[in-house]
Design a protein around this motif. Structure first.
Motif, mmCIF file in Angstrom:
data_model
loop_
_atom_site.group_PDB
_atom_site.id
_atom_site.type_symbol
_atom_site.label_atom_id
_atom_site.label_comp_id
_atom_site.label_asym_id
_atom_site.label_seq_id
_atom_site.Cartn_x
_atom_site.Cartn_y
_atom_site.Cartn_z
ATOM 1 N N GLN A 1 0.872 -1.166 0.000
ATOM 2 C CA GLN A 1 0.000 0.000 0.000
ATOM 3 C C GLN A 1 0.911 1.218 0.000
ATOM 4 O O GLN A 1 1.948 1.208 0.668
ATOM 5 C CB GLN A 1 -0.770 -0.092 1.318
ATOM 6 N N GLY A 2 0.587 2.229 -0.777
ATOM 7 C CA GLY A 2 1.432 3.415 -0.738
ATOM 8 C C GLY A 2 1.139 4.407 -1.837
ATOM 9 O O GLY A 2 0.421 4.100 -2.796
ATOM 10 N N TYR A 3 1.706 5.597 -1.684
ATOM 11 C CA TYR A 3 1.473 6.687 -2.626
ATOM 12 C C TYR A 3 1.882 6.317 -4.045
ATOM 13 O O TYR A 3 1.356 6.861 -5.006
ATOM 14 C CB TYR A 3 2.232 7.950 -2.192
ATOM 15 N N LEU A 4 2.863 5.404 -4.200
ATOM 16 C CA LEU A 4 3.302 5.009 -5.533
ATOM 17 C C LEU A 4 2.110 4.538 -6.369
ATOM 18 O O LEU A 4 1.993 4.873 -7.545
ATOM 19 C CB LEU A 4 4.341 3.884 -5.449
ATOM 20 N N TRP A 5 1.235 3.785 -5.748
ATOM 21 C CA TRP A 5 0.089 3.223 -6.471
ATOM 22 C C TRP A 5 -1.176 4.058 -6.304
ATOM 23 O O TRP A 5 -1.911 4.269 -7.242
ATOM 24 C CB TRP A 5 -0.182 1.791 -6.007
ATOM 25 N N ALA A 6 -1.423 4.465 -5.077
ATOM 26 C CA ALA A 6 -2.637 5.240 -4.826
ATOM 27 C C ALA A 6 -2.596 5.901 -3.461
ATOM 28 O O ALA A 6 -2.203 5.289 -2.470
ATOM 29 C CB ALA A 6 -3.862 4.330 -4.916
ATOM 30 N N LYS A 7 -3.005 7.151 -3.435
ATOM 31 C CA LYS A 7 -3.156 7.857 -2.158
ATOM 32 C C LYS A 7 -4.555 7.576 -1.622
ATOM 33 O O LYS A 7 -5.429 7.143 -2.383
ATOM 34 C CB LYS A 7 -2.993 9.354 -2.393
ATOM 35 N N PRO A 8 -4.788 7.829 -0.340
ATOM 36 C CA PRO A 8 -6.162 7.713 0.153
ATOM 37 C C PRO A 8 -7.047 8.651 -0.664
ATOM 38 O O PRO A 8 -6.646 9.777 -0.953
ATOM 39 C CB PRO A 8 -6.056 8.200 1.606
ATOM 40 N N MET A 9 -8.214 8.161 -1.087
ATOM 41 C CA MET A 9 -9.073 8.955 -1.980
ATOM 42 C C MET A 9 -10.531 8.926 -1.538
ATOM 43 O O MET A 9 -10.932 8.069 -0.755
ATOM 44 C CB MET A 9 -8.951 8.414 -3.405
ATOM 45 N N MET A 10 -11.312 9.854 -2.100
ATOM 46 C CA MET A 10 -12.741 9.895 -1.807
ATOM 47 C C MET A 10 -13.378 8.590 -2.237
ATOM 48 O O MET A 10 -12.921 7.965 -3.192
ATOM 49 C CB MET A 10 -13.417 11.015 -2.607
ATOM 50 N N LYS A 11 -14.472 8.231 -1.586
ATOM 51 C CA LYS A 11 -15.101 6.949 -1.915
ATOM 52 C C LYS A 11 -15.532 6.884 -3.372
ATOM 53 O O LYS A 11 -15.466 5.838 -4.006
ATOM 54 C CB LYS A 11 -16.271 6.660 -0.977
ATOM 55 N N SER A 12 -15.947 8.040 -3.928
ATOM 56 C CA SER A 12 -16.411 8.038 -5.324
ATOM 57 C C SER A 12 -15.261 7.732 -6.281
ATOM 58 O O SER A 12 -15.475 7.196 -7.370
ATOM 59 C CB SER A 12 -17.038 9.385 -5.671
ATOM 60 N N ASP A 13 -14.033 8.094 -5.892
ATOM 61 C CA ASP A 13 -12.875 7.770 -6.730
ATOM 62 C C ASP A 13 -12.456 6.314 -6.550
ATOM 63 O O ASP A 13 -12.093 5.643 -7.510
ATOM 64 C CB ASP A 13 -11.690 8.691 -6.402
ATOM 65 N N PHE A 14 -12.519 5.848 -5.312
ATOM 66 C CA PHE A 14 -12.134 4.457 -5.065
ATOM 67 C C PHE A 14 -13.054 3.495 -5.810
ATOM 68 O O PHE A 14 -12.601 2.498 -6.390
ATOM 69 C CB PHE A 14 -12.128 4.141 -3.565
ATOM 70 N N GLU A 15 -14.318 3.817 -5.764
ATOM 71 C CA GLU A 15 -15.353 3.005 -6.407
ATOM 72 C C GLU A 15 -15.032 2.703 -7.879
ATOM 73 O O GLU A 15 -15.282 1.609 -8.371
ATOM 74 C CB GLU A 15 -16.628 3.838 -6.300
ATOM 75 N N LYS A 16 -14.442 3.695 -8.547
ATOM 76 C CA LYS A 16 -14.106 3.531 -9.971
ATOM 77 C C LYS A 16 -13.034 2.474 -10.186
ATOM 78 O O LYS A 16 -12.853 1.980 -11.286
ATOM 79 C CB LYS A 16 -13.623 4.863 -10.550
ATOM 80 N N LYS A 17 -12.293 2.170 -9.127
ATOM 81 C CA LYS A 17 -11.210 1.188 -9.245
ATOM 82 C C LYS A 17 -11.690 -0.249 -9.022
ATOM 83 O O LYS A 17 -10.952 -1.196 -9.239
ATOM 84 C CB LYS A 17 -10.098 1.514 -8.249
ATOM 85 N N LEU A 18 -12.934 -0.379 -8.564
ATOM 86 C CA LEU A 18 -13.456 -1.721 -8.322
ATOM 87 C C LEU A 18 -13.983 -2.333 -9.617
ATOM 88 O O LEU A 18 -14.549 -1.637 -10.462
ATOM 89 C CB LEU A 18 -14.570 -1.673 -7.270
ATOM 90 N N ILE A 19 -13.786 -3.643 -9.726
ATOM 91 C CA ILE A 19 -14.206 -4.351 -10.933
ATOM 92 C C ILE A 19 -15.714 -4.577 -10.908
ATOM 93 O O ILE A 19 -16.298 -4.859 -9.865
ATOM 94 C CB ILE A 19 -13.485 -5.728 -11.024
ATOM 95 N N ARG A 20 -16.330 -4.384 -12.072
ATOM 96 C CA ARG A 20 -17.756 -4.637 -12.214
ATOM 97 C C ARG A 20 -18.017 -6.133 -12.352
ATOM 98 O O ARG A 20 -17.310 -6.806 -13.084
ATOM 99 C CB ARG A 20 -18.275 -3.901 -13.458
ATOM 100 N N LEU A 21 -18.979 -6.626 -11.602
ATOM 101 C CA LEU A 21 -19.270 -8.072 -11.665
ATOM 102 C C LEU A 21 -20.083 -8.412 -12.900
ATOM 103 O O LEU A 21 -20.862 -7.614 -13.346
ATOM 104 C CB LEU A 21 -20.013 -8.515 -10.411
#
Ligand code: C2E
Ligand code: MG
Ligand code: MG
Ligand code: MG
Length: 276
Positions: free
Chosen positions: A256-276
């Motif tokens: 976990q770390g800034y290299l890959w992703a900083k802590p973000m708003m839930k609406s931004d995180f959501e975009k990173k989740l795979i659609r089933l």
């Protein structure tokens, strides 16, 4: 005469106490309102599988922005909440927010990952904690495997009997426990074994010193130990490719770390989740 001095001392004492209590009450109210008004929110930082680059978890991190105070750091907010005794309400608020977000992601047909929630020792010292957690998770109809709690080594300074019982109860329901900031505090090893944690997070201090022989040896040893004990290992605070290369080489599986992703708003995180 003596009696009068005594009386006046009591008066001063009472006035000071009153002032303290009023202040505490004001701060409590202020934070309660911040929760109610939605000023206190959760940000999400993905946790990656270092081998294949996939998101396999996420950590919830509290953020508070107030019009008068500006940004208040999580550490400060948690410390104030602990001092004023508001940590139980705040902790419950955090858990419920996380549950609501999980439900929302599920309803949107997203492939959810376990959410790691930081908790304070004070919460674990509440004899009712595991029961309240169970009730909450049931209320939102979330499977236990989607909730993880991150604790710190400061648990060693707490009421160990109650802490141990809460952890055991939660583990029995399928909630995972992670020892955060591993290597930073005291008595890491005995705590790790006595509390039967499932996972450990190597403190970012060590990760950020990758390149230095001493820190690399520590990380390597901790990872080997974790693997031998069947504990999962997460490296936190990864900022460079060199750090990733080293972690890959020694078979540390999550990061976990800034290299890959900083802590973000839930609406931004959501975009990173795979659609089933
Ligand atoms: P933590 O649980 O060890 O969280 C990791 C901290 O490292 C976070 O700081 C995160 O933003 C930061 N971080 C992540 N990646 C990197 C990186 O690559 N480089 C650097 N330099 N930092 C990185 P944050 O969000 O300021 O939180 C600080 C601490 O406050 C947390 O440490 C945790 O102990 C506490 N905290 C945060 N949210 C909560 C909460 O909801 N409840 C409780 N009880 N404590 C919380
Ligand atoms: Mg944490
Ligand atoms: Mg940490
Ligand atoms: Mg920390």
């Amino acid at each position: 005469k003596d009696k009068n001095i005594h009386k006046s001392k009591i008066k001063i004492f009472n006035r000071k106490m009153e002032k303290k209590i009023t202040e505490k009450f004001k701060i409590q109210n202020f934070i309660m309102n911040a929760m109610k008004d939605g000023e206190i929110v959760l940000y999400y930082q993905p946790i990656f599988n270092i081998r294949n680059g996939q998101i396999e978890g996420v950590e919830a991190l509290i953020r508070w922005h107030n019009n008068k105070l500006g940004k208040v750091s999580p550490e400060k907010l948690i410390a104030i909440a602990e001092e004023t005794g508001l940590i139980h309400e705040l902790g419950q608020y955090i858990l419920e927010q996380a549950c609501k977000d999980i439900v929302n992601w599920k309803n949107k047909g997203l492939h959810i990952v376990p959410v790691a929630i930081n908790i304070s020792v004070k919460q674990l010292e509440n004899t009712k904690f595991s029961e309240i957690v169970k009730k909450t998770i049931t209320k939102y109809r979330i499977e236990e495997k989607y909730i993880e709690f991150e604790i710190t080594e400061s648990v060693s300074a707490g009421d160990i009997h109650t802490i141990q019982k809460n952890i055991k109860d939660m583990k029995n329901t399928g909630i995972k426990i992670c020892m955060d900031d591993f290597g930073k505090g005291y008595s890491s090893l005995s705590m790790l074994l006595n509390l039967h944690v499932d996972k450990l997070k190597i403190d970012k201090e060590f990760i950020q010193h990758i390149g230095k022989e001493r820190d690399e040896k520590v990380i390597m040893t901790v990872t080997q130990m974790a693997n031998a004990l069947d504990l999962k290992v997460v490296a936190e605070g990864i900022e460079t490719k060199e750090q990733v290369e080293f972690l890959k080489e020694i078979d540390c599986q999550w990061g976990q770390g800034y290299l890959w992703a900083k802590p973000m708003m839930k609406s931004d995180f959501e975009k990173k989740l795979i659609r089933l």
